[in-house]
Design a protein around this motif. Structure first.
Motif, PDB file in Angstrom:
ATOM      1  N   TYR A  17      44.368  56.073  44.644  1.00  0.00           N
ATOM      2  CA  TYR A  17      44.059  56.158  43.214  1.00  0.00           C
ATOM      3  C   TYR A  17      43.891  57.612  42.773  1.00  0.00           C
ATOM      4  CZ  TYR A  17      43.278  51.109  42.562  1.00  0.00           C
ATOM      5  OH  TYR A  17      43.415  49.743  42.449  1.00  0.00           O
ATOM      6  N   ARG A  20      47.302  59.155  42.359  1.00  0.00           N
ATOM      7  CA  ARG A  20      47.965  58.633  41.159  1.00  0.00           C
ATOM      8  C   ARG A  20      47.352  59.212  39.883  1.00  0.00           C
ATOM      9  NH1 ARG A  20      47.759  52.403  41.818  1.00  0.00           N
ATOM     10  NH2 ARG A  20      48.501  52.511  39.683  1.00  0.00           N
ATOM     11  N   ILE A  36      46.385  52.702  35.949  1.00  0.00           N
ATOM     12  CA  ILE A  36      45.551  51.800  36.750  1.00  0.00           C
ATOM     13  C   ILE A  36      45.312  50.572  35.885  1.00  0.00           C
ATOM     14  CG2 ILE A  36      43.396  51.502  38.021  1.00  0.00           C
ATOM     15  CD1 ILE A  36      45.144  53.792  39.132  1.00  0.00           C
ATOM     16  N   ASP A  40      47.175  46.227  39.695  1.00  0.00           N
ATOM     17  CA  ASP A  40      46.708  46.876  40.919  1.00  0.00           C
ATOM     18  C   ASP A  40      45.951  45.921  41.833  1.00  0.00           C
ATOM     19  OD1 ASP A  40      47.061  50.000  41.072  1.00  0.00           O
ATOM     20  OD2 ASP A  40      46.827  49.478  38.962  1.00  0.00           O
ATOM     21  N   GLU A  41      45.321  44.913  41.257  1.00  0.00           N
ATOM     22  CA  GLU A  41      44.512  43.985  42.049  1.00  0.00           C
ATOM     23  C   GLU A  41      45.322  43.203  43.076  1.00  0.00           C
ATOM     24  OE1 GLU A  41      42.165  41.506  39.467  1.00  0.00           O
ATOM     25  OE2 GLU A  41      41.606  43.231  38.234  1.00  0.00           O
ATOM     26  N   HIS A  45      49.452  48.586  48.227  1.00  0.00           N
ATOM     27  CA  HIS A  45      49.321  50.018  47.976  1.00  0.00           C
ATOM     28  C   HIS A  45      49.707  50.795  49.224  1.00  0.00           C
ATOM     29  CE1 HIS A  45      47.153  49.554  44.123  1.00  0.00           C
ATOM     30  NE2 HIS A  45      46.781  48.413  44.671  1.00  0.00           N
ATOM     31  N   LYS A  59      52.527  51.840  44.594  1.00  0.00           N
ATOM     32  CA  LYS A  59      52.148  50.429  44.640  1.00  0.00           C
ATOM     33  C   LYS A  59      53.416  49.619  44.456  1.00  0.00           C
ATOM     34  CE  LYS A  59      50.979  49.626  39.769  1.00  0.00           C
ATOM     35  NZ  LYS A  59      49.960  49.201  38.837  1.00  0.00           N
ATOM     36  N   THR A  62      54.565  44.206  42.263  1.00  0.00           N
ATOM     37  CA  THR A  62      54.051  43.736  40.984  1.00  0.00           C
ATOM     38  C   THR A  62      55.073  44.018  39.903  1.00  0.00           C
ATOM     39  OG1 THR A  62      53.014  45.828  40.442  1.00  0.00           O
ATOM     40  CG2 THR A  62      51.672  44.239  41.647  1.00  0.00           C
TER      41      THR A  62
END
Length: 92
Positions: A17, A20, A36, A40-41, A45, A59, A62
């Motif tokens: 994080y 990023r 973010i 992200d959940e 990653h 990441k 998704t």
């Protein structure tokens, strides 16, 4: 030495994080709430390290709901990437 790992600890996630935020938010001006987000959940990653220090992050796995993906109506066209892609200039 360059090493890329799948994030598996809270510290690795914090490092990813941080990379990023520095690259996309601080340097490129992407709003933090876009960089973010809820995706992200569930994402996988990855953290790249150079000589043991965080140097890159990604990441994967998704995608936003179809209604939020850019379309030609809400996304400007890409600029030409080579002189062959550019439209002719004046006179030709």
């Amino acid at each position: 030495m360059i090493e890329v790992v799948t994030v598996s600890t809270e510290q690795e996630l914090a490092d990813a994080y941080a990379v990023r935020m520095k690259v996309f938010v601080d340097e490129q001006g992407v709003p933090a709430d876009i960089e973010i987000d809820e995706l992200d959940e569930t994402a996988d990653h990855f953290l790249a390290r150079l000589d043991g220090r965080p140097a890159g992050a990604d990441k994967e796995g998704t995608s936003p709901p179809p209604s939020t993906q850019p379309t030609s109506k809400n996304c400007p066209p890409f600029p030409p990437t080579t002189e062959h892609d550019a439209p002719p200039g004046p006179g030709g």
